[in-house]
Design an enzyme around this catalytic site. Structure first.
Site, PDB file in Angstrom:
ATOM      1  N   CYS A  78     -37.642  26.613  21.239  1.00  9.29           N
ATOM      2  CA  CYS A  78     -37.381  26.441  19.774  1.00  9.29           C
ATOM      3  C   CYS A  78     -35.898  26.822  19.331  1.00  9.29           C
ATOM      4  O   CYS A  78     -35.442  26.611  18.424  1.00  9.29           O
ATOM      5  CB  CYS A  78     -38.450  27.523  19.088  1.00  9.29           C
ATOM      6  SG  CYS A  78     -40.045  27.468  19.526  1.00  9.29           S
ATOM      7  N   ASP A 110     -43.657  32.588  20.409  1.00  6.70           N
ATOM      8  CA  ASP A 110     -45.288  32.692  20.305  1.00  6.70           C
ATOM      9  C   ASP A 110     -45.837  31.936  21.563  1.00  6.70           C
ATOM     10  O   ASP A 110     -47.035  32.287  22.008  1.00  6.70           O
ATOM     11  CB  ASP A 110     -45.761  31.938  18.880  1.00  6.70           C
ATOM     12  CG  ASP A 110     -45.410  32.917  17.756  1.00  6.70           C
ATOM     13  OD1 ASP A 110     -44.771  33.702  18.036  1.00  6.70           O
ATOM     14  OD2 ASP A 110     -45.842  32.667  16.677  1.00  6.70           O
ATOM     15  N   ASP A 152     -41.572  30.529  15.185  1.00  4.57           N
ATOM     16  CA  ASP A 152     -42.398  30.765  14.155  1.00  4.57           C
ATOM     17  C   ASP A 152     -41.830  31.941  13.054  1.00  4.57           C
ATOM     18  O   ASP A 152     -41.576  31.810  11.919  1.00  4.57           O
ATOM     19  CB  ASP A 152     -43.775  30.865  14.743  1.00  4.57           C
ATOM     20  CG  ASP A 152     -44.464  29.904  15.004  1.00  4.57           C
ATOM     21  OD1 ASP A 152     -43.768  28.706  15.308  1.00  4.57           O
ATOM     22  OD2 ASP A 152     -45.672  29.843  15.400  1.00  4.57           O
ATOM     23  N   LYS A 153     -41.769  33.093  13.662  1.00  4.55           N
ATOM     24  CA  LYS A 153     -41.454  34.099  12.753  1.00  4.55           C
ATOM     25  C   LYS A 153     -39.938  34.200  12.516  1.00  4.55           C
ATOM     26  O   LYS A 153     -39.797  35.170  11.508  1.00  4.55           O
ATOM     27  CB  LYS A 153     -42.006  35.682  13.515  1.00  4.55           C
ATOM     28  CG  LYS A 153     -43.189  35.521  14.041  1.00  4.55           C
ATOM     29  CD  LYS A 153     -44.428  35.127  12.915  1.00  4.55           C
ATOM     30  CE  LYS A 153     -45.893  34.827  13.729  1.00  4.55           C
ATOM     31  NZ  LYS A 153     -45.889  33.749  14.560  1.00  4.55           N
ATOM     32  N   GLU A 473     -51.921  36.461  17.165  1.00  5.41           N
ATOM     33  CA  GLU A 473     -52.631  35.091  17.020  1.00  5.41           C
ATOM     34  C   GLU A 473     -53.402  34.575  18.109  1.00  5.41           C
ATOM     35  O   GLU A 473     -53.120  34.909  19.227  1.00  5.41           O
ATOM     36  CB  GLU A 473     -51.655  34.029  16.586  1.00  5.41           C
ATOM     37  CG  GLU A 473     -50.647  33.738  17.573  1.00  5.41           C
ATOM     38  CD  GLU A 473     -49.618  32.627  16.851  1.00  5.41           C
ATOM     39  OE1 GLU A 473     -49.348  32.829  15.606  1.00  5.41           O
ATOM     40  OE2 GLU A 473     -49.238  31.752  17.438  1.00  5.41           O
ATOM     41  N   SER A 499     -52.547  30.637  15.234  1.00  6.31           N
ATOM     42  CA  SER A 499     -51.348  29.853  15.285  1.00  6.31           C
ATOM     43  C   SER A 499     -51.605  28.692  14.230  1.00  6.31           C
ATOM     44  O   SER A 499     -52.576  28.320  14.078  1.00  6.31           O
ATOM     45  CB  SER A 499     -51.343  29.134  16.582  1.00  6.31           C
ATOM     46  OG  SER A 499     -50.707  28.020  16.598  1.00  6.31           O
TER      47      SER A 499
END
Length: 593
Positions: A78, A110, A152-153, A473, A499
């Site tokens: 990512c 993640d 994601d975060k 998650e 997720s």
């Protein structure tokens, strides 16, 4: 807090798009720049020596200082596309008359932390990202900020920092990876997760799984479906913190470098014009618009956690109840994975986030007067956007579902709310009996061994923000269930998270959490539970007298000894329905210092 701009002392400059490239942008007045506190005056000679040690001369020191930050690193695909984009943004800053300073912060993958204790660090990292950006920006008194995010975060963490600091800011997502191809169809990491469930069910061979694994993630970038990263990237465009067209463009497309350079020009324009600043953009109206975009695309349930947290930084109380209200009034228009058919790349070719905004504006589902980064309203910025294609994005008159693809459930089992993604579900009502697990590992082991049965409601508790701590998650568990063909034959409820790739009858973010004595802490094996997504309810069908007896006997679970970041997080974190935030919100950063 509006940036004070003494433009009377500085000739008005044309917009970056109108400027002749041969012209040198005129500097801003020193009175408008926070950074001058670090460089002006005789007693700042030691400070200037540090700047000169980095190769800066008098001309560079005289210009506005712009922080260009990213979560670049080698711990996740990512983030691997972020460094070139940050470098391009630095070029854009320099071309527009600023001096860029690159810095980075952490990210937690993640994908790599999933389904083990490392996942507790994921949500915690959101707060650390926001805090670390604040530390650098305030410590160095930079005048403006450009932020690049991938995993994601990192997206909500950077947006939270921008709103907290309220300095001229531009956000840019690093982009999603391209899908792989396997047996004639596009595949992503989610297919690998679900194939593991098929392996345990005996429907997938080890050889098939290995062959699939090698094809699922062919490029750098974030997961390609409408999972958390792409959902929050869409949010960044809708609330106006990002330039149009940046969210759905694949990570490996060279056009990203041009867009990144434009970010440099844009942040200098905002600095000169005095706005719009993040708190001009992040308002109750724009947060409601973001909720509508999430609902309309069947986006990640994690948005129900992140949007209240972003609003909190602006001093706006925006709860899961507010999220629920917007979700309920917004139709599902985007046919996007995991509930639908298409990926981020497909949405890019269908018009990107602008196509979703256009469809929602046409139906009256957005506040059209919300501001965007350009200073124009949402309606003005998208006036020339074509109508949606009708396939990837439906017209508001022909929705996939009359309400949003994400639903907030409330009732006796989750009085403060819980979240489920209904996009793609064949049935919206489920009645079953509880099978209680005190943590994720116990439930995952039972699922691997297939020691559960149709009609079970699998309860995973003690995984909330405080109880985890860290609110893990559960994609590893939910994907196993789906891969075993049981995605809608059982339900799963947790006070942890999911997720954005989770699908099936899976309900998360149960509030209050078990560690706070929420009803989920009182459930026992065999209790009947009713889930009705149409009525937006989730109820524990146990009489009040029995629940009162259980509550009187309940004692908090003895927590494991914590230290380090987990100890600090568990002491500070608030409930999930308020965003799981860790400070009082609405910090005011003085113009100087």
């Amino acid at each position: 807090m509006k940036q004070e701009a003494r433009l009377a002392e500085t000739p008005q400059q044309p917009d970056a798009g109108d400027r002749n490239e041969a012209q040198t942008p005129a500097p801003l007045s020193g009175a408008t720049l926070r950074s001058r506190i670090t460089v002006e005056g005789a007693d700042r000679a030691p400070h200037r020596t540090f700047l000169r040690a980095m190769g800066l001369d008098d001309e560079a020191i005289a210009k506005p200082f712009v922080g260009v930050m990213s979560t670049h690193g080698e711990n996740t695909p990512c983030s691997l596309s972020l460094r070139p984009q940050a470098e391009a943004a630095k070029m854009g800053v320099a071309m527009a008359g600023g001096t860029p300073f690159e810095f980075t912060t952490v990210s937690v993958s993640d994908g790599v932390s999933m389904n083990h204790r490392g996942m507790r660090m994921s949500l915690m990292s959101r707060e650390l990202i926001a805090d670390s950006i604040e530390l650098v920006m305030r410590g160095h008194a930079y005048d403006a900020l450009i932020g690049f995010a991938g995993c994601d975060k990192t997206l909500p963490g950077i947006m939270m920092a921008m709103v907290r600091l309220n300095c001229p800011s531009v956000f840019m997502y690093g982009g999603a990876m391209l899908p792989g191809q396997f047996e004639g169809r596009p595949v992503s990491t989610v297919n690998a997760y679900e194939a593991v469930g098929g392996l345990y069910a005996g429907t997938v061979t080890p050889e098939h799984l290995i062959a699939l694994e090698q094809e699922c993630s062919p490029t750098v970038g974030s997961c390609p479906g409408q999972f958390t990263a792409n959902t929050m990237a869409m949010v960044s465009e809708v609330v106006g913190l990002a330039l149009p067209g940046t969210a759905m463009l694949p990570a490996v497309y060279s056009q990203r470098l041009s867009l990144a350079r434009q970010c440099g020009a844009a942040v200098l324009r905002i600095l000169k014009d005095g706005g719009p600043l993040p708190r001009d953009l992040v308002t109750r109206k724009s947060i409601e618009n973001a909720c509508a975009a999430v609902a309309a695309t069947g986006g990640s349930t994690n948005a129900g956690l992140h949007l209240p947290a972003i609003a909190h930084e602006a001093g706006i109380r925006f709860t899961l109840d507010d999220v629920a209200e917007v979700f309920q009034r917004t139709p599902l228009l985007g046919d996007l994975q995991p509930g639908g058919r298409f990926l981020a790349r497909d949405l890019h070719y269908a018009g990107g986030v602008s196509a979703v905004i256009r469809a929602l504006l046409d139906g009256g589902y957005l506040h059209a007067d919300a501001l965007t980064l350009s200073g124009r309203t949402l309606a003005e910025a998208h006036a020339a956007t074509p109508a949606p294609d009708g396939t990837v994005v439906r017209s508001h008159a022909a929705p996939l579902h009359p309400t949003g693809g994400v639903v907030v459930l409330k009732g006796s089992l989750c009085p403060d709310g819980a979240l489920i993604k209904i996009a793609g579900l064949r049935q919206l009502v489920f009645r079953g009996t509880a099978r209680v697990f005190e943590g994720e590992e116990d439930c995952t082991d039972a699922v691997r061994q297939r020691s559960y049965q149709e009609g079970d409601v699998l309860i995973i508790r003690n995984e909330g923000p405080k109880g985890g701590p860290g609110m893990r998650e559960m994609l590893g568990t939910t994907a196993l269930i789906y891969g075993q063909g049981m995605g809608e034959k059982v339900a799963l409820l947790t006070d942890g998270r999911f997720s954005g790739a989770t699908r099936g009858m899976c309900i998360g973010y149960a509030c209050p959490e078990a560690a706070e004595g929420g009803p989920i802490a009182l459930v026992k094996d065999g209790d009947p539970i009713l889930i009705d997504c149409t009525a937006r309810r989730i109820d524990l069908l146990v009489d009040d007298a029995e629940l009162a007896r259980r509550r009187a006997a309940w004692r908090p679970r003895q927590a494991e000894r914590l230290a380090g970041v987990m100890e600090k997080y568990a002491r500070l974190v608030g409930p999930a329905n308020l965003g799981a935030v860790t400070h009082a919100g609405a910090v005011v950063w003085p113009r100087l210092g």
